[in-house]
Design a protein around this motif. Structure first.
Motif, PDB file in Angstrom:
ATOM      1  N   ARG A  38      58.313  37.471 -74.470  1.00 28.55           N
ATOM      2  CA  ARG A  38      57.840  38.590 -75.435  1.00 28.55           C
ATOM      3  C   ARG A  38      56.420  38.841 -74.959  1.00 28.55           C
ATOM      4  O   ARG A  38      55.721  38.247 -74.673  1.00 28.55           O
ATOM      5  N   VAL A  39      56.071  40.264 -74.986  1.00 26.98           N
ATOM      6  CA  VAL A  39      54.682  40.852 -74.686  1.00 26.98           C
ATOM      7  C   VAL A  39      54.204  41.473 -76.134  1.00 26.98           C
ATOM      8  O   VAL A  39      54.937  42.292 -76.511  1.00 26.98           O
ATOM      9  N   ILE A  40      53.185  41.145 -76.591  1.00 26.01           N
ATOM     10  CA  ILE A  40      52.437  41.624 -77.997  1.00 26.01           C
ATOM     11  C   ILE A  40      51.278  41.971 -77.682  1.00 26.01           C
ATOM     12  O   ILE A  40      50.343  41.295 -76.928  1.00 26.01           O
ATOM     13  N   SER A  41      50.758  43.290 -78.310  1.00 26.01           N
ATOM     14  CA  SER A  41      49.207  43.348 -78.200  1.00 26.01           C
ATOM     15  C   SER A  41      49.041  43.790 -79.755  1.00 26.01           C
ATOM     16  O   SER A  41      49.630  44.849 -80.293  1.00 26.01           O
ATOM     17  N   PHE A  85      46.863  41.147 -73.856  1.00 26.45           N
ATOM     18  CA  PHE A  85      48.480  41.101 -73.828  1.00 26.45           C
ATOM     19  C   PHE A  85      48.785  39.709 -74.035  1.00 26.45           C
ATOM     20  O   PHE A  85      48.729  38.940 -73.166  1.00 26.45           O
ATOM     21  N   HIS A  86      49.548  39.409 -75.489  1.00 30.20           N
ATOM     22  CA  HIS A  86      50.155  37.928 -74.994  1.00 30.20           C
ATOM     23  C   HIS A  86      51.561  37.825 -74.481  1.00 30.20           C
ATOM     24  O   HIS A  86      52.280  38.771 -74.757  1.00 30.20           O
ATOM     25  N   ILE A  87      51.665  37.137 -73.651  1.00 31.78           N
ATOM     26  CA  ILE A  87      52.714  36.549 -73.174  1.00 31.78           C
ATOM     27  C   ILE A  87      53.166  35.138 -73.713  1.00 31.78           C
ATOM     28  O   ILE A  87      52.803  34.338 -73.341  1.00 31.78           O
ATOM     29  N   LEU A  88      54.558  35.409 -74.382  1.00 33.27           N
ATOM     30  CA  LEU A  88      55.151  34.515 -75.119  1.00 33.27           C
ATOM     31  C   LEU A  88      56.367  34.178 -74.591  1.00 33.27           C
ATOM     32  O   LEU A  88      57.427  34.996 -74.353  1.00 33.27           O
ATOM     33  N   GLY A  89      56.863  32.815 -74.160  1.00 36.75           N
ATOM     34  CA  GLY A  89      58.160  32.428 -73.845  1.00 36.75           C
ATOM     35  C   GLY A  89      58.361  30.988 -73.621  1.00 36.75           C
ATOM     36  O   GLY A  89      57.476  30.104 -74.276  1.00 36.75           O
ATOM     37  N   GLY A  90      59.497  30.382 -73.193  1.00 40.90           N
ATOM     38  CA  GLY A  90      59.677  29.322 -73.023  1.00 40.90           C
ATOM     39  C   GLY A  90      60.420  28.645 -74.408  1.00 40.90           C
ATOM     40  O   GLY A  90      60.970  27.449 -74.270  1.00 40.90           O
ATOM     41  N   ARG A  91      60.847  29.470 -75.115  1.00 42.71           N
ATOM     42  CA  ARG A  91      61.774  29.485 -76.210  1.00 42.71           C
ATOM     43  C   ARG A  91      62.379  30.568 -76.815  1.00 42.71           C
ATOM     44  O   ARG A  91      61.979  31.778 -76.409  1.00 42.71           O
ATOM     45  N   ARG A  92      63.324  30.526 -77.704  1.00 44.13           N
ATOM     46  CA  ARG A  92      63.949  31.738 -78.092  1.00 44.13           C
ATOM     47  C   ARG A  92      63.173  32.142 -79.249  1.00 44.13           C
ATOM     48  O   ARG A  92      62.848  31.532 -80.204  1.00 44.13           O
ATOM     49  N   MET A  93      62.692  33.621 -78.929  1.00 43.43           N
ATOM     50  CA  MET A  93      61.858  34.111 -80.117  1.00 43.43           C
ATOM     51  C   MET A  93      62.696  34.517 -81.247  1.00 43.43           C
ATOM     52  O   MET A  93      63.961  34.928 -81.082  1.00 43.43           O
ATOM     53  N   PRO A  94      62.223  34.522 -82.289  1.00 43.78           N
ATOM     54  CA  PRO A  94      62.757  35.124 -83.642  1.00 43.78           C
ATOM     55  C   PRO A  94      63.178  36.375 -83.496  1.00 43.78           C
ATOM     56  O   PRO A  94      62.728  37.349 -82.669  1.00 43.78           O
ATOM     57  N   ASP A  95      64.710  36.724 -84.065  1.00 51.76           N
ATOM     58  CA  ASP A  95      65.060  37.854 -83.745  1.00 51.76           C
ATOM     59  C   ASP A  95      64.388  39.037 -84.537  1.00 51.76           C
ATOM     60  O   ASP A  95      64.327  40.352 -83.679  1.00 51.76           O
ATOM     61  N   GLN A  96      63.770  38.888 -85.511  1.00 48.85           N
ATOM     62  CA  GLN A  96      62.846  39.915 -86.214  1.00 48.85           C
ATOM     63  C   GLN A  96      61.450  39.559 -85.424  1.00 48.85           C
ATOM     64  O   GLN A  96      60.959  38.755 -85.270  1.00 48.85           O
ATOM     65  N   MET A  97      60.879  40.819 -85.163  1.00 51.85           N
ATOM     66  CA  MET A  97      59.517  40.847 -84.337  1.00 51.85           C
ATOM     67  C   MET A  97      58.302  40.188 -85.424  1.00 51.85           C
ATOM     68  O   MET A  97      57.188  39.635 -85.003  1.00 51.85           O
ATOM     69  N   VAL A  98      58.550  40.751 -86.801  1.00 53.98           N
ATOM     70  CA  VAL A  98      57.647  40.331 -87.671  1.00 53.98           C
ATOM     71  C   VAL A  98      58.264  39.795 -88.930  1.00 53.98           C
ATOM     72  O   VAL A  98      59.557  39.806 -89.198  1.00 53.98           O
TER      73      VAL A  98
END
Ligand code: AMP
Length: 113
Positions: free
Chosen positions: A82-85, A100-113
């Motif tokens: 996921r990429v977040i700013s 820009f945040h690069i987040l990974g290595g696990r399943r991210m929540p289906d909802q973004m917020v």
């Protein structure tokens, strides 16, 4: 900017765990990771947020978006990321230097917020 945390990190005045660097941008590990991989990518030029992107610096942002997949690949994020700013107070932006945040290595929540 002399009082900007990320400008100080880019200058080497504050230590960071560098992941990538070129003439235009710098990437380092977030000090409070929210995923197994949590990297911040910042332009070396001080831009306060996405709100500060314009016709004069859009190529720099485009360059960062060519770097992001290279970092993701180097970090082994073959299953996605996921990429977040965050922009401004309502988004919870705490450091007023575009990143820009690069987040990974696990399943991210289906909802973004
Ligand atoms: P944001 O809240 O979107 O502005 O993101 C700022 C990020 O910077 C947060 O995730 C912080 O954990 C991270 N951060 C703050 N200080 C440092 C630091 N010295 N080194 C690395 N990351 C930092």
């Amino acid at each position: 900017m002399s009082d900007c945390l990320f400008c100080k990190i880019i200058a080497g005045d504050i230590p960071s765990a560098k992941v990538y660097e070129d003439e235009l941008c710098y990437a380092f590990r977030d000090i409070a990771p929210q995923a197994p991989v949590h990297v911040l990518v910042v332009p070396k030029e001080h831009i306060p947020s996405c709100d500060g992107v314009d016709d004069g610096n859009d190529a720099l942002v485009g360059h960062i978006f060519t770097v992001i997949p290279k970092i993701a690949a180097a970090e082994g994020l073959t299953n996605g990321y996921r990429v977040i700013s965050n922009v401004g107070a309502d988004a919870g932006q705490t450091v007023p230097h575009l990143h820009f945040h690069i987040l990974g290595g696990r399943r991210m929540p289906d909802q973004m917020v």
